[in-house]
Design an enzyme around this catalytic site. Structure first.
Site, PDB file in Angstrom:
ATOM      1  N   LYS A  87      85.345  -9.923  42.320  1.00 38.22           N
ATOM      2  CA  LYS A  87      85.231  -9.977  43.818  1.00 38.22           C
ATOM      3  C   LYS A  87      86.263  -9.048  44.586  1.00 38.22           C
ATOM      4  O   LYS A  87      87.444  -8.806  43.971  1.00 38.22           O
ATOM      5  CB  LYS A  87      85.554 -11.330  44.318  1.00 38.22           C
ATOM      6  N   LYS A 111      95.135 -11.691  43.933  1.00 38.16           N
ATOM      7  CA  LYS A 111      95.070 -12.334  45.224  1.00 38.16           C
ATOM      8  C   LYS A 111      94.137 -13.742  45.093  1.00 38.16           C
ATOM      9  O   LYS A 111      94.364 -14.815  45.488  1.00 38.16           O
ATOM     10  CB  LYS A 111      94.204 -11.419  46.124  1.00 38.16           C
ATOM     11  N   LYS A 123      87.075  -3.965  42.636  1.00 39.17           N
ATOM     12  CA  LYS A 123      87.224  -3.027  43.862  1.00 39.17           C
ATOM     13  C   LYS A 123      86.439  -1.963  43.552  1.00 39.17           C
ATOM     14  O   LYS A 123      85.800  -1.632  42.452  1.00 39.17           O
ATOM     15  CB  LYS A 123      88.736  -2.646  44.019  1.00 39.17           C
ATOM     16  N   THR A 207      91.139 -11.869  57.764  1.00 40.27           N
ATOM     17  CA  THR A 207      92.038 -11.090  57.233  1.00 40.27           C
ATOM     18  C   THR A 207      93.441 -11.349  58.264  1.00 40.27           C
ATOM     19  O   THR A 207      94.494 -11.614  57.809  1.00 40.27           O
ATOM     20  CB  THR A 207      92.059  -9.687  56.950  1.00 40.27           C
ATOM     21  N   ASN A 238      90.429  -3.414  61.732  1.00 36.50           N
ATOM     22  CA  ASN A 238      89.884  -4.921  61.887  1.00 36.50           C
ATOM     23  C   ASN A 238      91.242  -5.904  61.879  1.00 36.50           C
ATOM     24  O   ASN A 238      91.502  -6.751  62.578  1.00 36.50           O
ATOM     25  CB  ASN A 238      88.962  -5.077  60.826  1.00 36.50           C
ATOM     26  N   SER A 375      85.240 -14.694  52.860  1.00 31.33           N
ATOM     27  CA  SER A 375      84.338 -14.261  51.814  1.00 31.33           C
ATOM     28  C   SER A 375      83.678 -15.211  50.995  1.00 31.33           C
ATOM     29  O   SER A 375      82.713 -15.244  50.732  1.00 31.33           O
ATOM     30  CB  SER A 375      84.775 -12.803  51.078  1.00 31.33           C
TER      31      SER A 375
HETATM   32  N1  GLU Z   1      88.867  -6.034  51.284  1.00 33.02           N
HETATM   33  C1  GLU Z   1      89.479  -7.209  51.347  1.00 33.02           C
HETATM   34  C2  GLU Z   1      90.559  -7.270  50.572  1.00 33.02           C
HETATM   35  O1  GLU Z   1      91.202  -6.236  50.173  1.00 33.02           O
HETATM   36  C3  GLU Z   1      88.344  -8.335  51.194  1.00 33.02           C
HETATM   37  C4  GLU Z   1      87.858  -8.571  49.920  1.00 33.02           C
HETATM   38  C5  GLU Z   1      86.651  -9.617  49.903  1.00 33.02           C
HETATM   39  O2  GLU Z   1      86.229 -10.383  50.863  1.00 33.02           O
HETATM   40  O3  GLU Z   1      86.041  -9.570  48.863  1.00 33.02           O
HETATM   41  O4  GLU Z   1      90.894  -8.597  50.304  1.00 33.02           O
END
Ligand code: GLU
Length: 450
Positions: A87, A111, A123, A207, A238, A375
């Site tokens: 993810k 995370k 990513k 976030t 954002n 998410s």
């Molecule tokens: N891009 C965001 C992060 O770095 C969200 C990632 C997601 O929702 O999968 O945490």
């Protein structure tokens, strides 16, 4: 269960070069290596995490509006699927390179583990300055990227989401393109979609909201009085806007904010709703990007981004890019608390300086985890065919953030380590339990479960 031996640690990570000259991925792993010294995990967890499970590089041809053809390079990295499908976000930025994407994917693994989500880490990104593309070119790029990586993603394999310079509209195009490729409507392949296309209420501000929950929990301990607590926010996309709005509503004094064009400062506190309105005023492009700058706000003094970082505030919130707090400026930071809404804003060298100066850093893999948490809620809603109310999403997010924040801080207290190290330790424990459940060399060699 054997503790990681220092000798092995060094064999794996040290090749003689100083940390700064290592790749972004190796520098990110150094944090894991530190945490591994404090937790008992099977060696194999650690070895697995040093190797991204899969790396994909693609060329994305895009027809420009003037008829010419341009090829953009895109990447998608699966760092780990130990805890579930991979993810993580997809970013559009001129600085995107493979080593950085590997580091960002590794942070997603950590995370998701810190937040106890059933996900591994991924990513992706495209090396592009999206502000130089028209809206239709961005749509073609986004759809082209998905066609190139369609075999690499999927609701049970790898679920992309928004990141730097990508947003809900782009996620909507990507979901639509994927659904056309696989000939099945597949909302759960991507999160952060528009609500009308299966997105979750509360995702776009999640976030920022997660960072705000961390501050709220800290405030209970510090007994902060909002009107006397001064906050500076570096980065007004954002996440920066969402936390600024929540803090402003709570009566906190947000005295400075910045974007790529510069910073503004007003010691009495900025009127955040009007700063957001100024920034987003150029409405033609707003559907894809907000093109205004905070610098167009008139009732404030202008500063540089560097000056903002060094302001005498109580709380500093880096909410833009990686590596902004470095060995060069860490000793000049006067904030007592840093909430890392960006991914990787503090280098390892800066971390040591901040710890020596008693600055409390709430690390990215906890502080900005609100986005991936909602998410996850979006993915669950898509798979169940449900739509939760905004208050239900907020309630679930607040509860999970507060719980994991509490666990990290308790671990930091117990082991007398920084919150960052504690967050990595918590992640490693969860990843270690999964690796152990798959069996370790010790067990296969006849050991008693080691
Ligand atoms: N891009 C965001 C992060 O770095 C969200 C990632 C997601 O929702 O999968 O945490």
């Amino acid at each position: 269960m054997p503790l990681m031996s220092n000798a092995l640690l060094y064999r794996l990570i040290t090749s003689g070069e100083p940390l700064m000259s290592k790749s972004a991925f190796k520098r990110a792993l150094a944090r894991l290596d530190q945490a591994a010294e404090h937790v008992e995990i099977p060696e194999e967890t650690f070895i697995r995490l040093h190797h991204p499970r899969a790396v994909l590089s693609v060329a994305v041809p895009v027809r420009r509006d003037d008829g010419s053809l341009e090829i953009f390079t895109g990447y998608r990295v699966h760092h780990s699927d130990l805890l579930g499908p991979c993810k993580g976000g997809l970013r559009y930025h001129p600085d995107v390179d493979l080593e950085e994407v590997k580091a960002l994917a590794f942070w997603m693994t950590c995370k998701c583990a810190v937040m106890d989500l059933p996900y591994g880490g991924a990513k992706g990104g495209v090396t592009v300055d999206p502000r130089k593309l028209s809206m239709m070119e961005i749509e073609r790029l986004s759809r082209g990227l998905i066609r190139q990586i369609a075999d690499f993603i999927g609701p049970e394999v790898d679920i992309p989401a928004p990141d730097v310079y990508t947003n809900e509209r782009i996620m909507g195009w990507m979901m639509d393109e994927y659904s056309q490729v696989v000939r099945r409507r597949t909302p759960a392949v991507i999160t952060g979609k528009p609500v009308a296309l299966g997105g979750s209420l509360g995702r776009s501000t999640a976030t920022g909201r997660g960072g705000w929950v961390c501050l709220r929990e800290l405030g209970k301990e510090y007994d902060w009085q909002p009107e006397k607590t001064r906050i500076a926010i570096q980065g007004f996309g954002n996440a920066g806007q969402a936390i600024a709005r929540l803090l402003h509503e709570d009566g906190f004094r947000v005295v400075a904010v910045s974007d790529s064009k510069g910073a503004i400062f007003n010691d009495d506190g900025l009127d955040i709703p009007s700063v957001i309105e100024h920034k987003n005023r150029h409405s033609e492009l707003e559907a894809v990007y907000c093109d205004g700058s905070v610098c167009e706000t008139h009732d404030a003094e202008q500063l540089s981004n560097e000056e903002l970082l060094e302001l005498g505030v109580d709380v500093l919130v880096p909410a833009a890019m990686d590596d902004v707090i470095t060995a060069d400026n860490a000793s000049k930071i006067k904030a007592r608390v840093i909430i890392e809404l960006a991914n990787g804003p503090t280098t390892a060298e800066a971390d040591d300086i901040l710890t020596d100066n008693d600055v409390l850093v709430i690390p990215d893999i906890l502080a900005n985890a609100g986005g991936v948490t909602v998410s996850y809620f979006e993915w669950v809603q898509n798979r169940r065919g449900e739509q939760w109310s905004e208050s239900e999403v907020h309630e679930r997010l607040d509860k999970r953030m507060a719980a994991q924040f509490g666990k990290v801080m308790a671990l930091a207290d117990e082991h007398k380590v920084s919150a960052r190290l504690a967050a990595y330790m918590l992640a490693l424990k969860r990843l270690g339990a999964a690796a152990e459940a798959l069996g370790t060399a010790h067990e296969f060699n006849g050991g008693s479960g080691g």
